[in-house]
Design a protein around this motif. Structure first.
Motif, mmCIF file in Angstrom:
data_model
loop_
_atom_site.group_PDB
_atom_site.id
_atom_site.type_symbol
_atom_site.label_atom_id
_atom_site.label_comp_id
_atom_site.label_asym_id
_atom_site.label_seq_id
_atom_site.Cartn_x
_atom_site.Cartn_y
_atom_site.Cartn_z
ATOM 1 N N THR A 42 9.260 6.789 10.873
ATOM 2 C CA THR A 42 8.835 7.609 9.747
ATOM 3 C C THR A 42 7.343 7.316 9.596
ATOM 4 O O THR A 42 6.863 6.275 10.048
ATOM 5 C CB THR A 42 9.574 7.234 8.443
ATOM 6 O OG1 THR A 42 9.419 5.823 8.220
ATOM 7 C CG2 THR A 42 11.055 7.572 8.528
ATOM 8 N N ILE A 43 6.619 8.246 8.989
ATOM 9 C CA ILE A 43 5.168 8.060 8.869
ATOM 10 C C ILE A 43 4.751 8.169 7.411
ATOM 11 O O ILE A 43 4.844 9.215 6.799
ATOM 12 C CB ILE A 43 4.403 9.091 9.735
ATOM 13 C CG1 ILE A 43 4.674 8.806 11.216
ATOM 14 C CG2 ILE A 43 2.905 9.020 9.428
ATOM 15 C CD1 ILE A 43 4.005 9.764 12.174
ATOM 16 N N THR A 44 4.335 7.034 6.866
ATOM 17 C CA THR A 44 3.766 7.007 5.517
ATOM 18 C C THR A 44 2.381 6.384 5.668
ATOM 19 O O THR A 44 2.257 5.175 5.819
ATOM 20 C CB THR A 44 4.624 6.139 4.568
ATOM 21 O OG1 THR A 44 6.003 6.460 4.774
ATOM 22 C CG2 THR A 44 4.256 6.390 3.120
ATOM 23 N N PRO A 45 1.343 7.218 5.706
ATOM 24 C CA PRO A 45 0.003 6.675 6.009
ATOM 25 C C PRO A 45 -0.436 5.615 5.003
ATOM 26 O O PRO A 45 -0.056 5.659 3.831
ATOM 27 C CB PRO A 45 -0.900 7.906 5.910
ATOM 28 C CG PRO A 45 0.011 9.079 6.086
ATOM 29 C CD PRO A 45 1.319 8.674 5.493
ATOM 30 N N SER A 46 -1.241 4.685 5.493
ATOM 31 C CA SER A 46 -1.867 3.729 4.580
ATOM 32 C C SER A 46 -2.955 4.465 3.811
ATOM 33 O O SER A 46 -3.816 5.111 4.412
ATOM 34 C CB SER A 46 -2.496 2.575 5.364
ATOM 35 O OG SER A 46 -3.311 1.823 4.491
ATOM 36 N N ASP A 89 10.620 2.408 12.594
ATOM 37 C CA ASP A 89 9.425 1.749 12.066
ATOM 38 C C ASP A 89 8.548 2.748 11.331
ATOM 39 O O ASP A 89 8.469 3.916 11.717
ATOM 40 C CB ASP A 89 8.618 1.128 13.221
ATOM 41 C CG ASP A 89 9.146 -0.241 13.585
ATOM 42 O OD1 ASP A 89 8.848 -1.184 12.850
ATOM 43 O OD2 ASP A 89 9.889 -0.340 14.578
ATOM 44 N N ASP A 90 7.888 2.242 10.303
ATOM 45 C CA ASP A 90 6.872 3.043 9.620
ATOM 46 C C ASP A 90 5.567 2.255 9.651
ATOM 47 O O ASP A 90 5.409 1.270 8.929
ATOM 48 C CB ASP A 90 7.289 3.347 8.180
ATOM 49 C CG ASP A 90 6.388 4.403 7.544
ATOM 50 O OD1 ASP A 90 5.204 4.503 7.955
ATOM 51 O OD2 ASP A 90 6.857 5.129 6.649
ATOM 52 N N PHE A 94 0.861 -2.645 4.978
ATOM 53 C CA PHE A 94 2.249 -3.082 4.792
ATOM 54 C C PHE A 94 3.202 -2.209 5.601
ATOM 55 O O PHE A 94 3.916 -1.374 5.043
ATOM 56 C CB PHE A 94 2.595 -3.081 3.291
ATOM 57 C CG PHE A 94 1.801 -4.093 2.513
ATOM 58 C CD1 PHE A 94 0.467 -3.860 2.186
ATOM 59 C CD2 PHE A 94 2.362 -5.300 2.147
ATOM 60 C CE1 PHE A 94 -0.287 -4.806 1.489
ATOM 61 C CE2 PHE A 94 1.621 -6.249 1.443
ATOM 62 C CZ PHE A 94 0.291 -6.010 1.116
ATOM 63 N N PRO A 95 3.213 -2.399 6.922
ATOM 64 C CA PRO A 95 4.173 -1.665 7.731
ATOM 65 C C PRO A 95 5.586 -2.107 7.371
ATOM 66 O O PRO A 95 5.790 -3.212 6.858
ATOM 67 C CB PRO A 95 3.826 -2.067 9.164
ATOM 68 C CG PRO A 95 3.011 -3.306 9.066
ATOM 69 C CD PRO A 95 2.400 -3.336 7.704
ATOM 70 N N ASN A 96 6.534 -1.260 7.611
ATOM 71 C CA ASN A 96 7.906 -1.594 7.241
ATOM 72 C C ASN A 96 8.867 -0.895 8.175
ATOM 73 O O ASN A 96 8.455 -0.060 8.992
ATOM 74 C CB ASN A 96 8.154 -1.202 5.786
ATOM 75 C CG ASN A 96 7.739 0.230 5.510
ATOM 76 O OD1 ASN A 96 8.484 1.152 5.774
ATOM 77 N ND2 ASN A 96 6.497 0.421 5.030
ATOM 78 N N GLY A 97 10.140 -1.220 8.050
ATOM 79 C CA GLY A 97 11.094 -0.606 8.956
ATOM 80 C C GLY A 97 12.518 -0.870 8.536
ATOM 81 O O GLY A 97 12.782 -1.698 7.653
ATOM 82 N N ASP A 107 0.803 -1.233 0.000
ATOM 83 C CA ASP A 107 0.000 0.000 0.000
ATOM 84 C C ASP A 107 0.833 1.279 0.000
ATOM 85 O O ASP A 107 0.544 2.201 -0.747
ATOM 86 C CB ASP A 107 -1.046 0.001 1.126
ATOM 87 C CG ASP A 107 -0.452 -0.101 2.526
ATOM 88 O OD1 ASP A 107 0.762 -0.384 2.663
ATOM 89 O OD2 ASP A 107 -1.203 0.092 3.495
ATOM 90 N N SER A 108 1.859 1.345 0.840
ATOM 91 C CA SER A 108 2.647 2.586 0.887
ATOM 92 C C SER A 108 3.953 2.352 1.617
ATOM 93 O O SER A 108 4.099 1.385 2.373
ATOM 94 C CB SER A 108 1.868 3.701 1.605
ATOM 95 O OG SER A 108 1.650 3.347 2.964
ATOM 96 N N GLY A 109 4.889 3.242 1.416
ATOM 97 C CA GLY A 109 6.168 3.159 2.110
ATOM 98 C C GLY A 109 7.144 4.160 1.532
ATOM 99 O O GLY A 109 6.953 4.669 0.419
ATOM 100 N N ASP A 110 8.145 4.477 2.326
ATOM 101 C CA ASP A 110 9.239 5.335 1.850
ATOM 102 C C ASP A 110 10.514 4.716 2.407
ATOM 103 O O ASP A 110 11.098 5.195 3.376
ATOM 104 C CB ASP A 110 9.038 6.772 2.336
ATOM 105 C CG ASP A 110 10.061 7.720 1.719
ATOM 106 O OD1 ASP A 110 11.025 7.226 1.084
ATOM 107 O OD2 ASP A 110 9.900 8.939 1.882
ATOM 108 N N TYR A 111 10.888 3.591 1.790
ATOM 109 C CA TYR A 111 11.942 2.747 2.352
ATOM 110 C C TYR A 111 13.276 3.484 2.468
ATOM 111 O O TYR A 111 14.018 3.305 3.428
ATOM 112 C CB TYR A 111 12.116 1.486 1.493
ATOM 113 C CG TYR A 111 10.890 0.588 1.429
ATOM 114 C CD1 TYR A 111 9.931 0.602 2.437
ATOM 115 C CD2 TYR A 111 10.702 -0.287 0.364
ATOM 116 C CE1 TYR A 111 8.812 -0.242 2.380
ATOM 117 C CE2 TYR A 111 9.596 -1.138 0.300
ATOM 118 C CZ TYR A 111 8.653 -1.105 1.311
ATOM 119 O OH TYR A 111 7.563 -1.934 1.257
ATOM 120 N N GLU A 112 13.547 4.318 1.466
ATOM 121 C CA GLU A 112 14.821 5.037 1.470
ATOM 122 C C GLU A 112 14.889 5.984 2.678
ATOM 123 O O GLU A 112 15.882 6.011 3.406
ATOM 124 C CB GLU A 112 14.958 5.828 0.165
ATOM 125 C CG GLU A 112 16.283 6.548 0.063
ATOM 126 C CD GLU A 112 16.412 7.344 -1.239
ATOM 127 O OE1 GLU A 112 15.844 6.920 -2.259
ATOM 128 O OE2 GLU A 112 17.087 8.380 -1.202
#
Lengths: 289, 785, 162
Positions: B726-730, B663-664, B636-639, B424-429
């Motif tokens: 970091t916060i990348t909303p779903s 964590d995001d 899809f939380p990520n970190g 759904d979303s993320g800003d891995y970098e």
């Protein structure tokens, strides 16, 4: 987990306890802190018919220097030893060991006497007693007796104590001007029994020559053991790095570990080598202070 | 960053309000299952098998029944009379409640002793005389498919060998082709060992059947009370237990972590016992029973990662052997026998992947528990994150740089992964860079170079994971056919205070606080004025429960939408009270006002009061709403986690110097609680990485079935965790939130493993399976010197 | 065999008949209905059953009830007046030192003894001091902070009362 049925007896004096043990026979067991015996009873590895509680007997909890001896009452808890000013200032080896023994709440109940009398090579105090050449004082049917520590441990959970004997006191030669001890064990996590542990106690003369030395091991043999060969190597000599290295090798060669969840035999021998060297250095440093 | 819309007093999203549930726990007034005491209650203790695989020749109850206070000994034969000796698992397998002829793993339940008190019950269990005829067990899963292996499940008609199922996803041929032609391919067999959730509260129940009312009440350590009620009705419907007569109460739960999702055989026996005897029956597991039953993980994964010589990832392939024990009792969604394992392609942008898995029977306890993990995500993440590090080592590239060059870019979301997920979303970098900054990555790299020159072993390990949580959309996700929605029911009382009930069940996650905060955010009613209630199937709306980080993604969303329904109703009431048309009413948190005339307003409390006292003509009275939320997608939380370790050559001792976790999880409801969840998950991450693993000997005996040898980390082993966000909303969740509590358990083990292996790299060590203990490190050092 | 024991529990004198083998934790939970003391492991590893026995933290799963004859016992229910918090309870609340709450009573009882012996512990000393109490939820960071807060609070209280 719940122990099998037994009958509890409270002893109010040593005489009382010994008389009880004599009359109840082989199915009776003494309990002091109970932190070695009760877990075994809960697992039903031990199913005594009678428990004689000796923890209420007065006068068995003390730490003092008297004459040439350091005397510790058998019912002294590990916590009392941990916070004893005398032990902290003059016998820091106890602090080394106690910090690594079980956890603070267990140490509030577990006693020095229990730790030794259980005859378990995994316990920490037996190695200290061997290194410091303690004498075990026991009270039995025929009165008091002194048992040199080298004659105390007989086998797996077996000691020189008769079923009616109560360990009442430990005598240790008093710290001299140039003596020092150190203990360390490698454990899988804090409070665990040792993967391998080493106690060292060294006494130097004014010229720095090793007058007496004790090196003993935890949980790398069925019976708590002394490393005679390493002691002989160092006794009467100025201890050098080379000798320390050789002592470590002797200890690792002479111990009798078995492979188990804590690691392989080779790993344990290697640990004994490393810890022996480190504790020799630490004990020497303390002796020289 | 997230900006709070509400005041601290209202306590909506983004406020670190203190937990409403704390007081009872702090004062020893929590009500856990073992605290439940009913009049006439009996105790049940299980007799368990000492053998991993044996025929039962006889069970003699006489001596046990002769003990005063022992009332009954229940065997498989007894249950067979009611056809209750087997039960179905959630994945269409079958599991013994009590055996009639064969025991399939050590510590399997053999029979049950019912007595007036637990001391007597234990004596009774000791006195039951069971005669066994031991057989050679299958302990090694790689031997389960040998031609001469005994057939473990002859009871299953179609079962000709010990394979349970084969599963695959992706394009095998294309993936093989890309791997065959790649510049660089790294391979490894990675084992994630059996572990146990080891919640400090074990499992247990109090089952109470009233023969007059025909009502069964079960106090149960369960994370999913509604699903359990349905399961009980399905299993025991034929003896007259009908779903409306079954009440499951999940009181306070002392940690769940997935271990309190399954139906354990003893629950069923306790229910059968109360049904037969007519008195309440309590069963509480002791620790050693707990540790040897119900496992997690146990995947053996053969991994291959292909890349260009510069390190551009091209394809990933993983073939897994899964050891399920004697039955597949995984508590997975029905269509996902391997859970969400196909998330194994990770956070990286490439086209080709193939994953396959063979599950086999062995003579071990069943389980397949999704231990603080959304169904096999931990295994998947470990595989890809270890392999990415292995690739970096092989081509001599900084593993952080390799990741940055391969990440799915922010603008590629929603991203279709090679094995079919829509991230759904993320800003891995940004997340990794934040972690590197917080750690001081470049400085540690320099320090490491210096230490290596001095012959010292220092390692830096990274894990940049993508989780998949919040099961799930009804088209794909069901348990026993029941769609995996979740629910919220809100009642706002005339005085403006509220009661809200949910189909989920907190086990420490803080639902009583966070759900109240969601409602505070949506309705403007202070969170302190909102009571939250869960866990009682007679009062709560139906829901699938709390596991797989699904509470916020599903029930949290349900709360928001139910609240919005109320807000719409309130708007009509406000218009009526303010004598304007509905279109002229605007909402800001806690208040309706007239467009252009903000002085003309009604508070939410005034509006609610009117819903009971001054109802607009034609409107249904009251101020209540319910919503069953069927999520459109998973979240899809990520970190990005980075770990720094030092390893001592002589002893193998491992010192974790730093651990930074960014964590995001999208928008955050309560930052304090989220941070606490991350801390806890990280300690449950270092646990399997360095300490825990269930060990068996060749006879199938569990070697470490107590806390003396199953090494749950204490405060000393647990590092001082450093956390951030970091916060990348779903984009699809009504609150922009994602699940979080499982991310650290999933993300930490590979970061730690990568760090230790990086420390050992100068010695030529390329891989170690977890748990990486000092003993294991020492052995590896010996083998490489 | 039954034994009559008399002991003080949370300031109240109690007399009871107990079996030789009755464990103190069961006496507290089942005979006295003080269910704040929990059972987590049976092998004295987890500390969920920690109480104060004559002021010292003790694991009540590894202690016979009959041996507590004459003792003064404090459980989680007895450390603060109804509706109020002991500084350690307050610390756990303020610093989010608990999740599921199951280990919490034992953790708090242990902390009382820890702060009695060492009123101003470092993070390292706190971690070693609670090493006999397992928590599966919190990762310990916030438990350490909770105990630090309580230590500071109790120091302040002491200064103001002196």
């Amino acid at each position: 987990m719940i122990p099998a049925n037994f009958t509890y007896h409270k002893a109010s004096s040593l005489k009382d306890a010994i008389a009880l043990a004599e009359s109840l026979g082989e199915e009776a067991k003494y309990m002091s802190g109970g932190h070695s015996l009760l877990p075994m009873m809960k697992l039903r590895f031990a199913t005594p018919e009678h428990i004689i509680d000796i923890s209420k007997i007065q006068g068995l909890s003390f730490i003092k220097e008297e004459g040439d001896l350091l005397k510790i009452g058998a019912m002294t808890t590990q916590t009392e030893m941990e916070y004893s000013d005398l032990l902290r200032s003059k016998y820091p080896i106890f602090g080394d060991a106690i910090k690594l023994t079980a956890d603070p709440s267990v140490r509030n109940v577990g006693t020095l006497g229990g730790n030794i009398a259980h005859g378990d090579a995994a316990n920490d105090q037996p190695a200290l007693m061997l290194a410091m050449r303690a004498t075990v004082i026991a009270e039995g049917v025929d009165g008091q007796k002194s048992i040199p520590i080298d004659e105390f441990f007989h086998g797996f959970y077996m000691t020189a104590l008769e079923p009616t004997d109560i360990l009442v006191e430990i005598h240790i030669p008093k710290a001299s001007k140039h003596s020092g001890g150190a203990y360390h064990k490698v454990e899988r996590k804090v409070g665990d029994y040792a993967t391998a542990g080493v106690a060292v106690y060294v006494e130097l003369d004014d010229d720095g020559v090793c007058r007496e030395i004790g090196i003993a091991l935890t949980n790398v043999s069925a019976v708590p053991m002394r490393v005679d060969r390493a002691e002989e190597l160092l006794r009467g000599k100025k201890i050098t790095d080379d000798l320390i290295g050789q002592a470590g090798v002797f200890a690792s060669e002479d111990c009798e570990p078995t492979s188990d969840l804590r690691g392989s035999e080779a790993y344990k021998r290697s640990l004994v080598d490393t810890i022996t060297k480190r504790m020799l250095n630490k004990a020497l440093e303390r002796a020289r202070q | 960053m997230f900006k709070c819309k509400t005041s601290a007093e209202v306590g909506g999203m983004g406020h670190s309000v203190k937990r409403k549930e704390d007081a009872r726990f702090l004062h020893g007034k929590g009500n856990y299952v073992d605290d439940v005491k009913l009049p006439g209650m009996l105790t049940m203790v299980m007799v368990r098998s000492p053998y991993a695989y044996a025929k039962i020749k006889s069970i003699n109850k006489e001596k046990a029944l002769a003990i005063p206070g022992v009332l009954a000994v229940i065997t498989g034969e007894d249950l067979a009379q009611y056809n209750l000796h087997w039960m179905p698992t959630l994945l269409s397998d079958t599991q013994m409640v009590l055996p009639t002829d064969t025991v399939m793993h050590q510590a399997q339940e053999v029979c049950a002793v019912i007595a007036t008190d637990r001391y007597i019950a234990v004596d009774g269990a000791e006195a039951v005389d069971v005669q066994y005829e031991p057989m050679d067990p299958i302990v090694d899963p790689f031997k389960a498919l040998d031609k001469d292996a005994p057939l473990l499940r002859p009871d299953k008609e179609d079962q000709k060998d010990n394979q349970i199922y084969h599963w695959e996803r992706g394009d095998r041929a294309k993936t093989d082709e890309v791997i065959a032609n790649a510049d660089v391919v790294v391979k490894e067999r990675i084992h994630l060992p059996r572990i146990h959730v080891a919640s400090i509260e074990t499992c247990g129940c109090v089952a109470s059947y009233d023969k007059d009312t025909e009502k069964l009440v079960v106090y149960l350590t369960t994370q999913a009370p509604h699903a359990i009620r349905t399961v009980v009705a399905l299993v025991a419907g034929h003896v007259g237990l009908s779903e409306e007569k079954i009440r499951i109460i999940s009181p306070d739960i002392g940690g769940g972590f997935g271990g309190k999702v399954p139906v354990y055989p003893a629950y069923v026996v306790a229910i059968a016992a109360t049904f037969l005897i007519g008195k309440p029956v309590k069963w509480i597991e002791d620790r050693s029973e707990n540790l040897v039953n119900g496992f997690a993980r146990d995947y053996h994964m053969d991994c291959e990662l292909a890349a260009t010589k510069d390190g551009k990832i091209q394809a990933f392939k993983v073939s897994t052997l899964a050891d399920h024990g004697y039955t597949d009792s995984s508590a997975n969604p029905s269509k996902y026998p391997t859970g969400m394992f196909s998330i194994c392609t990770g956070s990286y942008d490439y086209e080709h992947a193939f994953a396959e898995l063979d599950a086999v029977y062995t003579n071990k306890a069943p389980g397949g528990v999704a231990y603080r993990c959304s169904f096999r995500v931990t295994e998947a993440v470990h595989a890809i994150e270890r392999m990415v590090d292995k690739l970096a080592a092989k081509i001599g590239k900084d593993p952080a740089l390799l990741r940055l060059e391969n990440f799915i870019k922010k603008e590629q979301f929603p991203y279709s992964s090679p094995l079919g997920w829509s991230y759904d979303s993320g800003d891995y970098e940004a997340t990794l860079k934040k972690a590197m900054d917080m750690l001081g990555y470049d400085d540690y790299k320099k320090e490491q170079a210096q230490k290596r020159k001095e012959g010292k072993l220092m390692g830096i390990g990274i894990s940049t994971f993508t989780e998949v949580v919040g099961a799930g959309p009804s088209k794909d996700f069901d348990i026993l056919g029941i769609a995996m929605f979740d629910s919220a029911e809100i009642r706002v009382h005339p005085t403006g205070k509220a009661l809200a009930r949910f189909g989920t069940k907190s086990q420490g996650q803080g639902h009583e606080t966070t759900y109240a905060q969601i409602l505070a955010e949506e309705l403007g009613i202070p969170y302190t004025d909102i009571e939250i209630d869960e866990g009682d199937t007679d009062t709560a709306p139906y829901g699938l429960g709390t596991y797989a980080s699904r509470s916020t993604p599903t029930a949290g969303a349900a709360a928001a939408i139910a609240a919005r329904k109320l807000r719409d109703k309130g708007k009509k009431i406000a218009a009526y009270l303010l004598e304007v048309s509905e279109e002229d009413i605007e909402w800001e948190v806690g208040k309706y006002f007239v467009k252009g005339a903000p002085e003309k307003s009604k508070t939410i409390q005034e509006v609610v009061f009117a819903a009971y006292t001054n109802i607009p003509p034609g409107m249904e009275p009251g101020f209540e709403a319910t919503h069953y939320y069927d999520p459109p997608n998973l979240t899809f939380p990520n970190g990005a986690y980075i770990c720094v370790v030092e390893v001592e050559k002589e002893t193998g001792a491992i010192d974790v110097k730093r651990f930074v976790a960014i964590d995001d999880c999208g928008n955050i409801i309560n930052p304090m609680i989220v941070e606490g969840q991350v801390h806890g998950g990280l300690t449950q991450g270092i646990a399997p990485a360095m300490y825990e693993g269930i060990e068996y000997d060749d006879e199938g005996n569990v070697l470490n079935g107590t806390f003396m040898d199953y090494l749950v980390p204490t405060a000393v082993e647990s590092p001082h965790w450093e956390t951030g966000h970091t916060i990348t909303p779903s984009p699809h969740h009504p609150l922009g939130a994602k699940g979080v509590a499982e991310s650290p358990t999933v993300g930490a083990p590979p970061a730690i493993a990568n760090a230790i292996i990086d420390a050992l790299a100068p010695l030529g060590i390329e891989h170690l399976d977890i748990p990486i203990t000092p003993a294991k490190v020492w052995e590896a050092i010996q083998a490489h010197s | 065999m039954k034994h009559e024991i008399t002991l003080t529990i949370n300031g109240q004198s109690v007399t009871a008949e107990v079996d030789s083998r009755l464990l103190l934790v069961h006496f507290i939970r089942e005979n006295l209905d003080l269910t704040g003391t929990h059972i987590g492991c049976d092998t004295s590893n987890c500390g969920a059953c920690t109480i104060l026995l004559n002021g010292k933290s003790v694991k009540s799963c590894t202690y016979l009830a009959v041996r507590a004859d004459g003792a003064e016992i404090t459980t989680i229910e007895g450390i603060a007046a109804e509706g109020t918090n002991h500084p350690i309870q307050q610390g756990f609340h303020d610093q989010h030192g608990l999740h599921c709450g199951f280990c919490t009573p034992g953790m708090i009882m242990r902390s009382i003894d820890l702060l009695n012996n060492n009123p101003n512990p470092t993070e390292e000393e706190i971690r070693w001091g609670i090493s006999g109490n397992l928590c599966r939820c919190t990762g310990y960071n916030n438990i350490v902070k909770s105990i630090r807060q309580a230590a500071e609070e109790m120091q302040k209280e002491k200064e103001t009362t002196v």
